[in-house]
Design a protein around this motif. Structure first.
Motif, PDB file in Angstrom:
ATOM      1  N   PRO A 200      41.573  30.292  53.634  1.00 58.43           N
ATOM      2  CA  PRO A 200      40.369  30.044  52.832  1.00 58.43           C
ATOM      3  C   PRO A 200      39.570  31.299  52.534  1.00 58.43           C
ATOM      4  CG  PRO A 200      39.993  29.408  55.119  1.00 58.43           C
ATOM      5  CD  PRO A 200      41.452  29.756  55.000  1.00 58.43           C
ATOM      6  N   ASN A 201      39.893  32.406  53.205  1.00 55.79           N
ATOM      7  CA  ASN A 201      39.151  33.652  52.998  1.00 55.79           C
ATOM      8  C   ASN A 201      39.692  34.478  51.843  1.00 55.79           C
ATOM      9  OD1 ASN A 201      37.677  33.186  55.555  1.00 55.79           O
ATOM     10  ND2 ASN A 201      39.657  33.621  56.482  1.00 55.79           N
ATOM     11  N   ALA A 202      40.900  34.170  51.376  1.00 58.71           N
ATOM     12  CA  ALA A 202      41.540  34.974  50.333  1.00 58.71           C
ATOM     13  C   ALA A 202      40.822  34.788  48.998  1.00 58.71           C
ATOM     14  CB  ALA A 202      43.007  34.573  50.188  1.00 58.71           C
ATOM     15  N   PRO A 203      40.683  35.867  48.228  1.00 62.00           N
ATOM     16  CA  PRO A 203      40.078  35.735  46.900  1.00 62.00           C
ATOM     17  C   PRO A 203      40.878  34.757  46.040  1.00 62.00           C
ATOM     18  CG  PRO A 203      40.293  38.054  47.508  1.00 62.00           C
ATOM     19  CD  PRO A 203      41.055  37.264  48.522  1.00 62.00           C
ATOM     20  N   LYS A 204      40.182  34.031  45.189  1.00 59.86           N
ATOM     21  CA  LYS A 204      40.850  33.109  44.290  1.00 59.86           C
ATOM     22  C   LYS A 204      41.763  33.875  43.336  1.00 59.86           C
ATOM     23  CE  LYS A 204      37.115  31.410  42.552  1.00 59.86           C
ATOM     24  NZ  LYS A 204      36.193  30.598  41.721  1.00 59.86           N
ATOM     25  N   PRO A 205      42.852  33.252  42.884  1.00 56.27           N
ATOM     26  CA  PRO A 205      43.712  33.912  41.887  1.00 56.27           C
ATOM     27  C   PRO A 205      42.916  34.220  40.616  1.00 56.27           C
ATOM     28  CG  PRO A 205      44.774  31.950  42.804  1.00 56.27           C
ATOM     29  CD  PRO A 205      43.362  31.930  43.280  1.00 56.27           C
ATOM     30  N   VAL A 206      43.426  35.169  39.841  1.00 56.60           N
ATOM     31  CA  VAL A 206      42.801  35.472  38.564  1.00 56.60           C
ATOM     32  C   VAL A 206      42.832  34.214  37.687  1.00 56.60           C
ATOM     33  CG1 VAL A 206      43.010  36.813  36.432  1.00 56.60           C
ATOM     34  CG2 VAL A 206      43.384  37.907  38.653  1.00 56.60           C
ATOM     35  N   GLN A 207      41.669  33.861  37.130  1.00 56.13           N
ATOM     36  CA  GLN A 207      41.552  32.657  36.316  1.00 56.13           C
ATOM     37  C   GLN A 207      41.717  32.996  34.830  1.00 56.13           C
ATOM     38  OE1 GLN A 207      40.866  29.524  37.962  1.00 56.13           O
ATOM     39  NE2 GLN A 207      41.414  30.890  39.664  1.00 56.13           N
ATOM     40  N   ALA A 208      42.454  32.161  34.109  1.00 55.25           N
ATOM     41  CA  ALA A 208      42.575  32.321  32.660  1.00 55.25           C
ATOM     42  C   ALA A 208      41.295  31.822  31.999  1.00 55.25           C
ATOM     43  CB  ALA A 208      43.781  31.541  32.140  1.00 55.25           C
ATOM     44  N   LEU A 209      40.819  32.571  31.010  1.00 58.49           N
ATOM     45  CA  LEU A 209      39.592  32.217  30.308  1.00 58.49           C
ATOM     46  C   LEU A 209      39.851  32.334  28.815  1.00 58.49           C
ATOM     47  CD1 LEU A 209      36.598  31.493  30.981  1.00 58.49           C
ATOM     48  CD2 LEU A 209      36.068  33.916  30.717  1.00 58.49           C
ATOM     49  N   SER A 210      39.669  31.245  28.081  1.00 57.08           N
ATOM     50  CA  SER A 210      39.901  31.283  26.634  1.00 57.08           C
ATOM     51  C   SER A 210      38.836  32.141  25.967  1.00 57.08           C
ATOM     52  CB  SER A 210      39.843  29.867  26.057  1.00 57.08           C
ATOM     53  OG  SER A 210      38.501  29.380  26.061  1.00 57.08           O
ATOM     54  N   PRO A 211      39.130  32.707  24.792  1.00 52.89           N
ATOM     55  CA  PRO A 211      38.123  33.498  24.086  1.00 52.89           C
ATOM     56  C   PRO A 211      36.828  32.716  23.824  1.00 52.89           C
ATOM     57  CG  PRO A 211      40.271  33.910  23.146  1.00 52.89           C
ATOM     58  CD  PRO A 211      40.448  32.784  24.116  1.00 52.89           C
ATOM     59  N   MET A 212      36.941  31.428  23.473  1.00 58.53           N
ATOM     60  CA  MET A 212      35.740  30.631  23.207  1.00 58.53           C
ATOM     61  C   MET A 212      34.894  30.474  24.464  1.00 58.53           C
ATOM     62  SD  MET A 212      37.007  27.651  20.545  1.00 58.53           S
ATOM     63  CE  MET A 212      35.336  27.039  20.413  1.00 58.53           C
ATOM     64  N   SER A 286      36.036  38.225  43.937  1.00 61.09           N
ATOM     65  CA  SER A 286      36.422  36.825  44.136  1.00 61.09           C
ATOM     66  C   SER A 286      36.247  35.948  42.906  1.00 61.09           C
ATOM     67  CB  SER A 286      35.598  36.233  45.288  1.00 61.09           C
ATOM     68  OG  SER A 286      34.200  36.314  45.016  1.00 61.09           O
ATOM     69  N   ASN A 287      35.724  36.486  41.816  1.00 57.94           N
ATOM     70  CA  ASN A 287      35.462  35.672  40.624  1.00 57.94           C
ATOM     71  C   ASN A 287      35.936  36.445  39.393  1.00 57.94           C
ATOM     72  OD1 ASN A 287      34.536  33.696  38.910  1.00 57.94           O
ATOM     73  ND2 ASN A 287      32.369  33.918  39.423  1.00 57.94           N
ATOM     74  N   VAL A 288      37.253  36.515  39.241  1.00 57.40           N
ATOM     75  CA  VAL A 288      37.871  37.385  38.240  1.00 57.40           C
ATOM     76  C   VAL A 288      38.631  36.550  37.210  1.00 57.40           C
ATOM     77  CG1 VAL A 288      39.423  39.326  37.878  1.00 57.40           C
ATOM     78  CG2 VAL A 288      38.119  39.176  39.997  1.00 57.40           C
ATOM     79  N   HIS A 289      38.451  36.904  35.928  1.00 55.50           N
ATOM     80  CA  HIS A 289      39.080  36.166  34.828  1.00 55.50           C
ATOM     81  C   HIS A 289      39.817  37.121  33.895  1.00 55.50           C
ATOM     82  CE1 HIS A 289      35.531  33.923  36.206  1.00 55.50           C
ATOM     83  NE2 HIS A 289      36.160  32.835  35.847  1.00 55.50           N
TER      84      HIS A 289
END
Length: 309
Positions: A200-212, A286-289
């Motif tokens: 639970p301590n590991a950073p979240k995976p990179v999240q995909a974020l749409s241009p909109m 931890s909050n990367v897109h």
């Protein structure tokens, strides 16, 4: 082998200017060998400030420091001008508290992490220890990127250790902190066959974020947009919103931000920005897109006045 006086003077100047110096391969944020990574991890666990010398960028220092301290390998740690040793010694002294004492720091927290080992995993691990013979123990290391590595090691009664379902696991100091709350399971499914560790301590995976979505979040000041492209590409096509770049000291300034800062990376089509996002995730953000499709998709979905290229 004698040491050139000019080179000796360079090394002594480095040691006199900094109380703690680590001669290593690579940078602390990106070590170029496993031993240097271990040394960086041990020093980071203590929170100590130290200077570093990347010997890969200076062949004279790389060979000269081996002669200077009569120590054949890299990394090497010096404190108050005196050689402490290589990665194994650094790690041992960190785990025992000896290095903290030498540096005048408070003794590190050696509280064992809380771990859960499922019955299925416990059976497999117990068998592995039994097969290894008397004096064997399980050791789990978790690096700065939260990648786990199980190994068989010598039983150490003084090691930081936790037990679950009859299985004892040893940790180094940094790994113990990163392991608190983990669950170790044995799986045989779509994930493959073997040990699976949920941390639970590991950073979240990179999240995909749409241009909109990226456009909306930047306008709402919910995310910081980072365009990783060079200036010549940005001159061709650029979003009409505030954004950061890697120009000049830009990357260093971004790396110094709080690790929970929301970052969205943008490039031409999404490849370079994905790589940059993964690098920042590895640094502990931890909050990367990643903006999917890059500036070309932004031109299609958000702003048709942007040129595609």
């Amino acid at each position: 082998m004698s040491l050139d006086p000019a080179l000796r003077s360079r090394i002594e100047s480095l040691l006199q200017s900094n109380r703690v110096v680590l001669f290593m391969k690579g940078q602390p944020t990106m070590p170029q060998c496993g031993f240097s990574a271990k040394a960086v991890g041990a020093l980071s666990a203590l929170g100590v400030d130290y200077a570093h010398v990347n010997v890969l960028a200076d062949q004279e220092i790389r060979e000269g420091i081996k002669v200077y301290g009569d120590w054949p390998t890299i990394p090497q740690l010096y404190i108050d001008g005196e050689l402490v040793g290589g990665s194994d010694i650094i790690e041992q002294m960190t785990n025992s508290g000896e290095l903290a004492t030498l540096l005048g720091l408070e003794a590190p927290d050696r509280t064992p992490p809380a771990i859960t080992i499922t019955p299925a995993a416990a059976e497999m691990l117990q068998n592995a220890v039994a097969d290894a013979g008397p004096g064997a123990a399980l050791a789990l290391s978790i690096n700065a990127q939260f990648q786990p590595n199980f190994q068989l090691a010598q039983f150490d009664a003084n090691a930081i250790a936790s037990e679950s379902n009859g299985v004892r696991v040893q940790f180094d100091l940094a790994s113990a902190r990163r392991a608190d709350g983990i669950t170790i399971d044995w799986v045989d499914d779509i994930r493959g066959k073997g040990l699976a560790i949920d941390n639970p301590n590991a950073p979240k995976p990179v999240q995909a974020l749409s241009p909109m979505d990226a456009d909306a979040k930047v306008r709402a000041s919910e995310v910081l947009l980072v365009d990783v492209r060079p200036a010549d590409e940005r001159a061709i096509a650029s979003v009409k919103l505030p954004f950061k770049t890697f120009d000049g000291n830009g990357r260093a300034e971004l790396e110094a931000l709080p690790k929970d800062t929301a970052l969205a990376f943008l490039c031409r089509s999404g490849g370079r920005s994905q790589q940059a996002a993964e690098e920042f995730r590895a640094l502990g953000f931890s909050n990367v897109h990643n903006v999917t499709g890059g500036i070309n998709a932004w031109a299609d979905d958000v702003d048709g006045t942007i040129s595609k290229y």
